[in-house]
Write an enzyme that holds these catalytic residues in place. Structure first.
Site, PDB file in Angstrom:
ATOM      1  N   ARG A  28      -5.506   0.911   7.581  1.00  0.00           N
ATOM      2  CA  ARG A  28      -4.692   0.085   9.266  1.00  0.00           C
ATOM      3  C   ARG A  28      -5.353   0.939  10.859  1.00  0.00           C
ATOM      4  NH1 ARG A  28      -0.111   4.386   9.934  1.00  0.00           N
ATOM      5  NH2 ARG A  28       1.029   3.205  11.924  1.00  0.00           N
TER       6      ARG A  28
ATOM      7  N   ILE B  47       0.597   9.012   1.415  1.00  0.00           N
ATOM      8  CA  ILE B  47       0.760   7.404   2.051  1.00  0.00           C
ATOM      9  C   ILE B  47       2.024   7.860   3.026  1.00  0.00           C
ATOM     10  CG2 ILE B  47       0.032   6.073  -0.397  1.00  0.00           C
ATOM     11  CD1 ILE B  47       3.349   5.480  -0.632  1.00  0.00           C
ATOM     12  N   ASP B  48       1.356   6.431   4.011  1.00  0.00           N
ATOM     13  CA  ASP B  48       2.355   7.066   4.899  1.00  0.00           C
ATOM     14  C   ASP B  48       3.809   6.783   5.131  1.00  0.00           C
ATOM     15  OD1 ASP B  48      -0.137   7.349   6.602  1.00  0.00           O
ATOM     16  OD2 ASP B  48      -0.241   5.796   7.745  1.00  0.00           O
ATOM     17  N   LYS B  49       4.955   7.033   5.871  1.00  0.00           N
ATOM     18  CA  LYS B  49       5.965   7.030   5.971  1.00  0.00           C
ATOM     19  C   LYS B  49       6.422   5.177   5.929  1.00  0.00           C
ATOM     20  CE  LYS B  49      10.002   7.301   9.441  1.00  0.00           C
ATOM     21  NZ  LYS B  49      10.375   7.930  10.451  1.00  0.00           N
TER      22      LYS B  49
END
Length: 307
Positions: free
Chosen positions: A238, A137-139
């Site tokens: 996103r 999962i993204d930062k």
């Protein structure tokens, strides 16, 4: 040291040097190109050039690429929010701001560094930089992520992800009032040709991507959605939300409208489910919204009630 020679074509004349190089060299991001230019490793006629230089047709650009230093993730002591752990898997509620594994620009203090300190034993299928990691999962996305402690568990989870039998659900606060109660976005995602740091819905060099969503709550100018991933492409939710005109609030890459004060994108992986690799039991885990996300929703509810 690797040296590359690039000859500027007619159609590229007038392009800024940094933009030209980031497009011409797929393995170099714009920030990496900037570092090379600053280090005077980019030359024309043996003279260093600035990033603002406008290339000319026929320019012979010499790019000197230093050899990458070998990286290996090292254990680092840090607090982890462990939701579940046994001899096969560990489920973590990752905070916003933590990178999942080391890479250029993030050599340490990642989730993998903390896992290596906490577990000592992680599967080795993904190598020395991503041990135990089967999905990311993204930062700046918070929430649930599972890591594997041995190769058998890793193979099982990877197969479940590939066969779409593992479940991943997210809360996303988006701009705009969603008119539909639920929907599915089926649009392929690949690297954005205009900006190599971004992904985009595109037919070129892309992979299938499917996101299911349903409305949880509507506000005056925003909507809280529950999104379920059927595939797991980079930045998938996103990109898909931007594509249909409902970008995620606070997203620095895909949302240009800064109408709410946030510390990054309002995206949280709240539910994770999979079949345990040893017991065969279906397991489901949930993580509550972070306090900042909850506070923002409370603010929107208050504004809605005062109308």
């Amino acid at each position: 040291m690797e040296t590359r020679i690039l000859i500027v074509a007619e159609q590229d004349q007038g392009t800024r040097l940094d933009k030209y190089l980031s497009q011409a060299m797929d393995d170099c991001s714009r920030s990496r190109v900037q570092q090379l230019i600053d280090a005077e490793a980019v030359r024309i006629e043996d003279l260093p050039v600035k990033n603002s230089y406008k290339v000319k047709a026929g320019d012979e650009i010499e790019v000197m690429l230093p050899e990458d230093e070998p990286l290996e993730a090292q254990p680092q002591e840090m607090e982890l929010d462990v939701v579940y752990e046994d001899h096969d898997v560990i489920v973590i509620n990752k905070p916003k701001g933590m990178v999942v594994h080391p890479g250029p620009g993030n050599p340490d203090h990642t989730l993998v560094n903390g896992l290596l300190w906490h577990c000592q034993d992680l599967s080795g299928i993904n190598g020395v930089l991503r041990p135990g990691i089967v999905h990311r999962i993204d930062k700046d996305t918070s929430g649930l992520i599972v890591a594997c402690k041995n190769d058998n568990a890793h193979q099982s989870l990877a197969q479940q992800l590939a066969e779409k039998t593992a479940g991943r659900q997210y809360y996303a606060l988006v701009h705009g009032v969603m008119p539909h109660e639920y929907g599915t976005i089926d649009a392929p995602i690949g690297r954005d040709e205009k900006d190599r740091q971004k992904m985009a819905v595109t037919e070129k060099n892309s992979r299938p991507a499917i996101t299911h969503f349903k409305v949880v709550e509507r506000f005056d100018r925003y909507t809280l959605l529950s999104c379920r991933l059927e595939t797991g492409r980079t930045h998938q939710i996103r990109v898909h939300m931007q594509y249909i005109g409902f970008p995620i609030v606070g997203d620095p890459k895909y949302s240009l409208r800064k109408t709410l004060e946030t510390q990054g994108q309002m995206l949280h992986a709240y539910q994770l489910s999979f079949v345990h690799p040893s017991t065969g039991e279906r397991m489901t885990f949930e993580a509550p919204l972070p306090p900042a996300f909850e506070a923002l929703l409370a603010q929107l509810r208050q504004e809605r009630s005062s109308l």
